[in-house]
Scaffold this active site. Structure first.
Site, short mmCIF file in Angstrom:
data_model
loop_
_atom_site.label_atom_id
_atom_site.label_comp_id
_atom_site.label_asym_id
_atom_site.label_seq_id
_atom_site.Cartn_x
_atom_site.Cartn_y
_atom_site.Cartn_z
N LYS A 23 6.05 18.18 -5.57
CA LYS A 23 5.35 19.42 -5.93
C LYS A 23 6.19 20.64 -5.57
O LYS A 23 6.33 21.57 -6.36
CB LYS A 23 4.01 19.47 -5.19
CG LYS A 23 3.35 20.84 -5.17
CD LYS A 23 2.17 20.89 -4.21
CE LYS A 23 1.45 22.22 -4.25
NZ LYS A 23 2.09 23.27 -3.43
N CYS A 117 -2.83 28.26 -1.39
CA CYS A 117 -3.48 27.96 -0.11
C CYS A 117 -3.47 29.17 0.80
O CYS A 117 -2.48 29.88 0.88
CB CYS A 117 -2.75 26.83 0.61
SG CYS A 117 -3.04 25.23 -0.11
N PRO A 123 4.15 36.45 4.57
CA PRO A 123 4.78 37.59 3.90
C PRO A 123 6.00 37.16 3.11
O PRO A 123 6.65 36.17 3.43
CB PRO A 123 5.17 38.50 5.06
CG PRO A 123 5.24 37.63 6.25
CD PRO A 123 4.29 36.49 6.01
N ILE A 124 6.28 37.93 2.05
CA ILE A 124 7.47 37.62 1.25
C ILE A 124 8.58 38.63 1.55
O ILE A 124 9.43 38.90 0.72
CB ILE A 124 7.14 37.55 -0.26
CG1 ILE A 124 6.44 38.83 -0.74
CG2 ILE A 124 6.28 36.33 -0.58
CD1 ILE A 124 6.37 38.92 -2.25
N ASP A 305 3.41 20.17 6.73
CA ASP A 305 2.52 19.65 5.69
C ASP A 305 1.93 18.28 6.02
O ASP A 305 0.97 17.85 5.38
CB ASP A 305 3.25 19.57 4.34
CG ASP A 305 3.34 20.93 3.66
OD1 ASP A 305 2.66 21.87 4.10
OD2 ASP A 305 4.10 21.05 2.67
#
Length: 423
Positions: A23, A117, A123-124, A305
């Site tokens: 994914k 999610c 933050p980017i 994850d």
């Protein structure tokens, strides 16, 4: 949502599970196709909602997408740099890869800030820092990011935080920039190597993907190519945990074991019998599970994850296990739900103490994010009685055909069609 999963727990699972394409690669490979000037063929893509959302976005931009089974043929020749302030881009977090790809090809983009999610602040700023270093002007207006550059020029970019998203996004923007780009403190995940392999097959010049320093020499044109995606190490790891929790012999196929060293090491420590083959892992039945302490780190450390799915398995372990998430300290929303089923936990800062063994009981629970959903599925399979999981859409964002796959190895799992809602 009225959709829910209904699991009758306590069944022993046996058989074979097939792992799909990654994914976290797919959501970057599809936007990367924008950078080519002819057809890109991607094979082995997972059958998940994020992938179909990205196909829709590429078509909105004027591209053509044909897909069949797990293969997509993307023709980006007629694409234009259409602004995307709202709509489909809001549906998935990884829509931020459209920023790097569109900036790389068109020198401009407008992308609505993404969804996906909710895991606390994500933050980017590192992405933006990279784009600005390459010569782009970046502004945030009414919830959308506006990017524009007269030209992109290679630069030396040091990431203050190791970020998979920023590493890939800067690669996408830099492959057609003028001159050399060096990304320092780059993330090292296998998905980054996968994206770099696709870009290299398209004619990009990239060295060092998979290390903490990536060197890119910009080229003017990129062409189409064929690329097969790597298997999803998080799906594989989830299946390994699920097999240890409820299996009596489960074989997991289409895996790259070197991508799974963190989870293999911990499951070995827990006393779970495994047979590691070249591209498959067999997980045997286990009576008693040993307690274990886990700390998540960036790859090649233990993946954040898999922290949530593993927490569900640790309810079976003898004694107290400590799970610490150094990546997303607030990633413990699943714990309150497993507590409803009888799980015993204590939250201490960025750690959760799991006490076991306990026998879980079926209950009504809600998945708040993708991997919490996976944890609840594992808990539901372990539990006695019926578990209802709401928030199915989160699970289906990341696990393709999860009901079919688990039913095939003996799970009693169905999707309620109470009021069929199109996801």
């Amino acid at each position: 949502m009225t959709n829910k999963l209904i699991i009758q727990g306590g069944k022993k699972l046996a058989g074979t599970l097939q792992v799909d394409g990654a994914k976290n690669s797919a959501v970057a490979l599809i936007p990367a196709a924008i950078l080519a000037e002819s057809e890109v063929v991607l094979e082995g893509l997972p059958d998940i909602s994020d992938v179909y959302t990205l196909y829709d976005i590429l078509e909105e931009l004027g591209g053509s997408v044909r897909y069949d089974n797990k293969t997509a043929v993307i023709d980006p020749a007629d694409m234009i740099s259409m602004p995307l302030p709202t709509g489909n881009v809001k549906k998935l977090r990884a829509s931020y890869y459209l920023m790097g790809a569109m900036l790389g090809r068109f020198k401009k983009a407008v992308i609505g800030l993404p969804g996906g999610c909710y895991l606390g602040p994500r933050p980017i700023d590192q992405h933006i820092k990279g784009f600005e270093a390459l010569g782009a002007k970046v502004t945030n207006e009414q919830g959308a990011i506006y990017l524009r550059a007269d030209e992109l020029k290679g630069a030396r970019i040091y990431l203050d935080v190791v970020s998979v998203g920023a590493t890939i996004n800067i690669m996408l923007a830099a492959v057609r920039a003028k001159g050399k780009t060096i990304i320092e403190n780059a993330a090292k995940e296998p998905e980054i190597i996968d994206v770099a392999t696709l870009l290299s097959n398209m004619g990009a010049i990239i060295k060092g993907a998979g290390t903490d320093t990536i060197r890119i020499t910009g080229v003017e044109h990129l062409h189409g190519c064929h690329h097969t995606i790597i298997p999803d190490r998080i799906e594989a790891g989830t299946f390994m945990v699920l097999a240890a929790a409820s299996g009596k012999g489960v074989r997991i196929e289409n895996v790259i074991p070197t991508h799974l060293e963190g989870i293999i090491a911990k499951m070995t420590e827990m006393g779970i019998p495994m047979d590691i083959e070249e591209d498959a892992i067999f997980v045997g039945e286990v009576e008693k599970i040993k307690k274990v302490d886990i700390k998540t780190y960036a790859y090649p450390g233990f993946p954040t994850d898999l922290q949530q799915p593993l927490t569900a398995l640790l309810t079976r372990a003898e004694g107290s296990s400590v799970v610490t998430d150094t990546i997303y300290p607030s990633r413990f929303k699943h714990i309150a739900e497993i507590e409803r089923m009888g799980g015993k936990f204590k939250l201490e800062g960025r750690s959760a103490v799991v006490s076991g063994p306990v026998k879980l009981q079926g209950s009504k629970v809600t998945a708040t994010d993708l991997r919490a959903g996976a944890a609840l599925v594992i808990a539901g399979l372990l539990a006695e009685g019926t578990t209802e999981i709401h928030g199915v859409e989160h699970i289906e964002r990341g696990y393709s055909k999860i009901i079919e796959k688990l039913s095939a190895i003996g799970a009693d799992i169905t999707r309620s069609t109470a009021a069929e809602t199109k996801l």
